[in-house]
Enzyme design. Structure first.
Site, PDB file in Angstrom:
ATOM      1  N   PRO A 155       4.488  -5.279  -0.600  1.00 53.82           N
ATOM      2  CA  PRO A 155       4.627  -4.093  -1.516  1.00 53.82           C
ATOM      3  C   PRO A 155       4.599  -4.695  -2.841  1.00 53.82           C
ATOM      4  CG  PRO A 155       6.767  -5.009  -0.759  1.00 53.82           C
ATOM      5  CD  PRO A 155       5.892  -5.739  -0.142  1.00 53.82           C
ATOM      6  N   TYR A 200      -9.309   5.277 -12.748  1.00 55.05           N
ATOM      7  CA  TYR A 200      -8.959   5.947 -11.431  1.00 55.05           C
ATOM      8  C   TYR A 200      -8.780   7.428 -11.443  1.00 55.05           C
ATOM      9  CZ  TYR A 200      -7.711   1.227 -10.518  1.00 55.05           C
ATOM     10  OH  TYR A 200      -7.335  -0.234 -10.363  1.00 55.05           O
ATOM     11  N   GLY A 254       0.883  -1.242   0.094  1.00 56.82           N
ATOM     12  CA  GLY A 254      -0.080   0.052  -0.016  1.00 56.82           C
ATOM     13  C   GLY A 254       0.802   1.306   0.232  1.00 56.82           C
ATOM     14  N   TYR A 288       0.533  -1.812 -12.322  1.00 57.28           N
ATOM     15  CA  TYR A 288      -0.741  -1.886 -12.745  1.00 57.28           C
ATOM     16  C   TYR A 288      -0.839  -1.295 -14.081  1.00 57.28           C
ATOM     17  CZ  TYR A 288      -1.072  -2.717  -7.794  1.00 57.28           C
ATOM     18  OH  TYR A 288      -0.801  -3.462  -6.572  1.00 57.28           O
ATOM     19  N   CYS A 294     -12.570   3.612 -28.740  1.00 55.43           N
ATOM     20  CA  CYS A 294     -13.708   4.178 -28.966  1.00 55.43           C
ATOM     21  C   CYS A 294     -14.666   4.606 -27.596  1.00 55.43           C
ATOM     22  CB  CYS A 294     -14.608   3.440 -30.096  1.00 55.43           C
ATOM     23  SG  CYS A 294     -13.509   3.667 -31.675  1.00 55.43           S
ATOM     24  N   GLU A 295     -13.996   5.243 -26.675  1.00 55.13           N
ATOM     25  CA  GLU A 295     -14.771   5.487 -25.395  1.00 55.13           C
ATOM     26  C   GLU A 295     -14.040   6.891 -25.215  1.00 55.13           C
ATOM     27  OE1 GLU A 295     -15.898   3.397 -22.717  1.00 55.13           O
ATOM     28  OE2 GLU A 295     -15.808   1.529 -23.958  1.00 55.13           O
TER      29      GLU A 295
HETATM   30  N1  LLP Z   1      -1.659  -6.841  -0.737  1.00 55.18           N
HETATM   31  C1  LLP Z   1      -2.799  -6.991  -1.138  1.00 55.18           C
HETATM   32  C2  LLP Z   1      -3.970  -8.122  -0.328  1.00 55.18           C
HETATM   33  C3  LLP Z   1      -3.403  -6.191  -2.092  1.00 55.18           C
HETATM   34  O1  LLP Z   1      -4.673  -6.402  -2.334  1.00 55.18           O
HETATM   35  C4  LLP Z   1      -2.544  -5.344  -2.815  1.00 55.18           C
HETATM   36  C5  LLP Z   1      -2.972  -4.599  -3.631  1.00 55.18           C
HETATM   37  C6  LLP Z   1      -1.338  -5.323  -2.440  1.00 55.18           C
HETATM   38  C7  LLP Z   1      -0.790  -6.054  -1.393  1.00 55.18           C
HETATM   39  C8  LLP Z   1      -0.305  -4.402  -3.120  1.00 55.18           C
HETATM   40  O2  LLP Z   1      -0.254  -2.913  -2.816  1.00 55.18           O
HETATM   41  P1  LLP Z   1       0.220  -1.920  -3.269  1.00 55.18           P
HETATM   42  O3  LLP Z   1       1.615  -2.277  -2.401  1.00 55.18           O
HETATM   43  O4  LLP Z   1       0.618  -2.058  -4.829  1.00 55.18           O
HETATM   44  O5  LLP Z   1      -0.211  -0.597  -3.175  1.00 55.18           O
HETATM   45  N2  LLP Z   1      -4.916  -1.165  -9.925  1.00 55.18           N
HETATM   46  C9  LLP Z   1      -4.847  -0.318  -8.921  1.00 55.18           C
HETATM   47  C10 LLP Z   1      -4.343  -0.830  -7.501  1.00 55.18           C
HETATM   48  C11 LLP Z   1      -5.127  -2.002  -6.997  1.00 55.18           C
HETATM   49  C12 LLP Z   1      -4.359  -2.687  -5.911  1.00 55.18           C
HETATM   50  C13 LLP Z   1      -4.880  -3.899  -5.319  1.00 55.18           C
HETATM   51  N3  LLP Z   1      -4.294  -4.464  -4.329  1.00 55.18           N
HETATM   52  C14 LLP Z   1      -4.115   0.854  -9.301  1.00 55.18           C
HETATM   53  O6  LLP Z   1      -3.662   0.836 -10.526  1.00 55.18           O
HETATM   54  O7  LLP Z   1      -3.841   2.079  -8.510  1.00 55.18           O
END
Ligand code: LLP
Length: 416
Positions: free
Chosen positions: A272, A314, A237, A370, A341-342
């Site tokens: 992460p 987003y 996160g 992502y 086409c959006e």
């Molecule tokens: N652990 C779990 C259980 C998760 O659901 C996620 C992300 C992570 C770890 C990794 O989170 P990060 O460190 O990358 O923040 N597609 C979206 C982000 C979706 C995140 C989903 N879960 C975007 O492009 O911002």
């Protein structure tokens, strides 16, 4: 910090000139930097020498990216059988894999149990029952943590917030103790720890601090109730700068972790994703047309929302820079749009940019997380190439999908 920079007015990935690369590869393509991946992994992991770092594979599932991180010592946080297979293919040991997600199926559980992965992060009572049954059938015990939902506001985009009580993720604090009691009575389950993940792209420390403090007291309560709690999975996160956000530095995040976990005597796990790979990737695209309509400039590029959906999904900001910085031309407010086409196929709305010409190359920065992972073939657009750079070398780590491959996926029924 990343390793994309200008040398003599030409944007480079490490020592590779991106104009020449675009000539070789064609556009659009993703380009990842090994030095950046390495640096980010090393900075993050240096703060937690005793923890298990389990890279959240969903952020970028390219085998070469996962393998680069695996070679540095990373484990994997996975959410599907496909991701388990990917992590194993990258050389990650089953004992360095944690399995998250609200919808694990019976066959995914069977596969994970058979591989003897380190931990299942369980998100519901029905999942716990099924996991126990599957483990018994396989003649093993599933090592679990319950994913707790600490009900904190992560102060991030609503579509990537998970730690508030209305979200589908985790088990509420009020119910979590009861779930541990249930788990302790199930023959296929071995309680190993607790897990939490409150959302993605967090740019403030307080939500982490609140969530971790709640975990700290909950670990105490669980132990007082007689449950063995050896692992504490703090999720992922941590946010990164896309524009002018100032997310906490890893050391500030580490300080909060230390404060909230000191003396707990738990093996810490982190998941992460974005913080490891986000700044390590860019998307290179070519301008097809510049159109002026009703006094508005539209820069139409050859990448679309199917290649990078974050802005459409987003309203995400990605910095846009020219591959060749001539300094020529006027600065204008422009919309940078794709060919899909959006109406939502917009990368930047009313952004102040040096007005490019048709044929110019642009890069969308901070596209390593992502980006390719969420790409689709919408509008019958083949998946784009992915390139990895390492110093002055580069390799195609996923070839551009051919039209043949795209069309071969479908089958006609007999009656047609
Ligand atoms: N652990 C779990 C259980 C998760 O659901 C996620 C992300 C992570 C770890 C990794 O989170 P990060 O460190 O990358 O923040 N597609 C979206 C982000 C979706 C995140 C989903 N879960 C975007 O492009 O911002």
């Amino acid at each position: 910090m990343d390793h994309f920079h200008y040398k003599n007015g030409i944007y480079h990935a490490e020592d590779v000139a991106l104009d020449a690369l675009a000539q070789d590869i064609g556009t659009p393509f993703y380009c990842y930097s090994t030095a950046t991946l390495t640096r980010h992994y090393q900075v993050f992991s240096s703060h937690f020498p005793d923890a298990k770092i389990c890279y959240a594979v969903k952020a970028n599932g390219n085998l070469a990216v996962v393998k680069t991180l695996a070679n540095l010592g990373s484990g994997a946080d996975v959410v599907s059988e496909g991701e388990i297979r990917l992590a194993l293919a990258a050389g990650i040991k089953p004992q360095d894999i944690v399995f998250s997600g609200v919808g694990k199926t019976a066959s995914e559980m069977a596969y994970a149990l058979n591989q003897n992965i380190f931990q299942f992060n369980v998100e519901s009572i029905p999942e716990l029952h099924l996991l126990s049954e599957m483990a018994l059938a396989a003649g093993v015990k599933a090592q679990i943590a319950v994913r707790v939902n600490p009900d904190v506001d992560p102060k991030t985009h609503a579509k990537i917030a998970t730690g508030h009580k209305e979200s589908k993720f985790g088990i509420g604090m009020g119910q979590a103790m009861e779930v541990y009691r249930l788990a302790a009575g199930l023959k296929g389950i071995e309680i190993q720890g607790v897990s939490v993940h409150i959302g993605s792209q967090l740019t403030h420390l307080e939500p982490f601090a609140q969530a971790f403090a709640r975990m700290r007291s909950f670990v105490g309560e669980l132990r007082a109730a007689g449950f063995p709690i050896n692992t504490l999975d703090l999720g992922g996160g941590l946010g990164i700068p896309y524009g002018n956000e100032e997310p906490p530095l890893p050391e500030a995040y580490a300080e909060i972790v230390r404060r909230e976990t000191d003396g707990l005597n738990c093996r810490l796990i982190f998941e992460p994703g974005r913080v490891l790979v986000g700044n390590a990737g860019i998307l290179v695209t070519r301008v097809i047309y510049v159109k002026q309509s009703e006094g508005r400039f539209f820069v139409i590029v050859d990448a679309g929302m199917n290649d990078l959906i974050r802005p459409a999904l987003y309203e995400a900001y990605h910095d846009i820079v020219p591959i060749i910085a001539t300094g020529e031309g006027s600065t204008e407010l422009v919309d940078v749009v794709g060919p899909v086409c959006e109406t939502g196929d917009i990368f930047a709305e009313q952004r102040l940019l040096k007005l490019p010409k048709a044929g110019d190359l642009l890069a969308f920065r901070t596209a390593g997380a992502y980006g390719a992972a969420m790409a689709s073939t919408y509008n019958a657009r083949p998946l784009i190439a992915e390139i990895m750079v390492n110093g002055a070398q580069y390799a195609v780590i996923r070839p551009r999908q051919s039209y043949d491959e795209l069309l071969r996926r479908d089958r006609l029924p007999e009656w047609l």
